[in-house]
Design a protein around this motif. Structure first.
Motif, mmCIF file in Angstrom:
data_model
loop_
_atom_site.group_PDB
_atom_site.id
_atom_site.type_symbol
_atom_site.label_atom_id
_atom_site.label_comp_id
_atom_site.label_asym_id
_atom_site.label_seq_id
_atom_site.Cartn_x
_atom_site.Cartn_y
_atom_site.Cartn_z
ATOM 1 N N GLU A 13 41.661 -77.477 -61.714
ATOM 2 C CA GLU A 13 41.962 -76.686 -62.914
ATOM 3 C C GLU A 13 41.352 -77.327 -64.155
ATOM 4 O OE1 GLU A 13 46.147 -74.618 -62.571
ATOM 5 O OE2 GLU A 13 46.198 -76.560 -61.509
ATOM 6 N N PHE A 24 37.691 -76.282 -64.432
ATOM 7 C CA PHE A 24 37.538 -74.938 -64.986
ATOM 8 C C PHE A 24 37.794 -74.926 -66.490
ATOM 9 C CE2 PHE A 24 37.362 -73.403 -60.695
ATOM 10 C CZ PHE A 24 36.789 -72.134 -60.772
ATOM 11 N N ASP A 25 38.762 -75.714 -66.951
ATOM 12 C CA ASP A 25 39.085 -75.767 -68.376
ATOM 13 C C ASP A 25 37.894 -76.238 -69.205
ATOM 14 O OD1 ASP A 25 41.651 -74.904 -67.894
ATOM 15 O OD2 ASP A 25 42.556 -76.904 -67.986
ATOM 16 N N ARG A 38 46.701 -70.058 -59.381
ATOM 17 C CA ARG A 38 46.849 -70.034 -60.840
ATOM 18 C C ARG A 38 45.525 -69.693 -61.509
ATOM 19 N NH1 ARG A 38 50.180 -74.519 -59.485
ATOM 20 N NH2 ARG A 38 48.502 -76.021 -59.897
ATOM 21 N N LEU A 39 44.437 -70.234 -60.982
ATOM 22 C CA LEU A 39 43.121 -69.960 -61.566
ATOM 23 C C LEU A 39 42.730 -68.499 -61.400
ATOM 24 C CD1 LEU A 39 41.187 -73.178 -60.480
ATOM 25 C CD2 LEU A 39 41.629 -72.438 -62.835
ATOM 26 N N ARG A 40 43.104 -67.889 -60.285
ATOM 27 C CA ARG A 40 42.759 -66.471 -60.077
ATOM 28 C C ARG A 40 43.408 -65.582 -61.127
ATOM 29 N NH1 ARG A 40 42.882 -67.897 -54.429
ATOM 30 N NH2 ARG A 40 45.122 -67.393 -54.330
ATOM 31 N N TYR A 56 40.989 -66.172 -64.124
ATOM 32 C CA TYR A 56 39.589 -65.821 -63.914
ATOM 33 C C TYR A 56 39.513 -64.662 -62.913
ATOM 34 C CZ TYR A 56 38.527 -70.291 -66.155
ATOM 35 O OH TYR A 56 38.435 -71.338 -67.040
ATOM 36 N N SER A 76 34.567 -80.043 -57.463
ATOM 37 C CA SER A 76 35.929 -79.774 -57.939
ATOM 38 C C SER A 76 36.688 -81.030 -58.350
ATOM 39 C CB SER A 76 36.707 -79.049 -56.837
ATOM 40 O OG SER A 76 36.707 -79.806 -55.633
#
Length: 234
Positions: free
Chosen positions: A11, A14-15, A45-47, A50, A88
């Motif tokens: 996460e 991605f941030d 949570r990311l889905r 995004y 990742s």
């Protein structure tokens, strides 16, 4: 993005993707390679954040190269012009994506490697000394064997054009960490344009799944196989 037990880091990666980069990305794709931690919870949570995030799952851990094959196959099947491989664990900087894309914007590259060694900042970025020496030594051998002049061959921060993905039979390559090296070798065999772009070196508290001695032996096997003509037959 290949992901194995990346629940604590993915996460944050991605941030760090900038609005400029997000505007250029058509789709985010993550392969959860048989993680046994909370990677799937993080992806859920990311889905939510995004909508263009696609997650693909390996029921068991198949290895880095196998995850890459799943990712690159998806990219080809869905018409990607360029595929950016971002790990990742946070070791590669999403902030460098615009610089990595520049050679494609200028049509001067078919494959770009983000190089930690090119800018001379590897040790300042806390790359362990033994890894620095091993990288330099293996790279000297590889440059001699492949007839190239790269600063390194061992960064996983790779960007591939569609031409590259359609030219290379990547499904026939390694399922392990030497996959990226074999992609560079295949690009050399196919006469594709290989470029390097300097990236920051980031070593913190991330967990590496690479076994250095085993990886070094795999690298030398790739060199041997190249000299014997294996990759010219693929």
């Amino acid at each position: 993005m290949p992901a194995y037990n990346a629940g604590a880091t993915i996460e944050r990666v991605f941030d760090r993707i900038s609005a400029e980069v997000r505007a250029r990305i058509c789709k985010y794709v993550v392969v959860n390679d048989g993680s046994t931690d909370d990677t799937e919870d993080a992806l859920a949570r990311l889905r939510l954040l995004y909508p263009d995030l696609v997650t693909l799952n390996h029921p068991v851990n198949k290895g880095y190269g196998a995850a890459m094959k799943t990712l690159l196959s998806f990219a080809v099947q869905h018409g990607a012009d360029v595929g950016i491989v971002l790990h990742s664990d946070g070791q590669y900087s999403p902030e460098s994506i615009p610089e990595l894309l520049e050679p494609f914007d200028r049509d001067t590259a078919d494959m770009v490697q983000g190089s930690r060694m090119l800018g001379g900042g590897a040790l300042r970025g806390r790359m362990p000394l033994y890894m620095f020496i091993a990288n330099k030594t293996l790279t000297a051998i590889e440059n001699w064997a492949f007839g190239l002049k790269l600063a390194e061959y061992h960064s996983g921060y790779m960007v591939y054009s569609r031409r590259t993905l359609e030219s290379i039979a990547f499904q026939k390559l390694s399922d392990s960490f030497d996959f990226d090296l074999e992609m560079i070798v295949m690009a050399r065999v196919k006469g594709l344009r290989i470029r390097e772009v300097a990236i920051p070196t980031i070593y913190a508290d991330e967990v590496s799944h690479l076994k250095p001695m085993q990886y070094g032996m795999r690298v030398l096997k790739v060199v041997r196989d190249y000299r014997r003509g294996k990759y010219s037959k693929l």
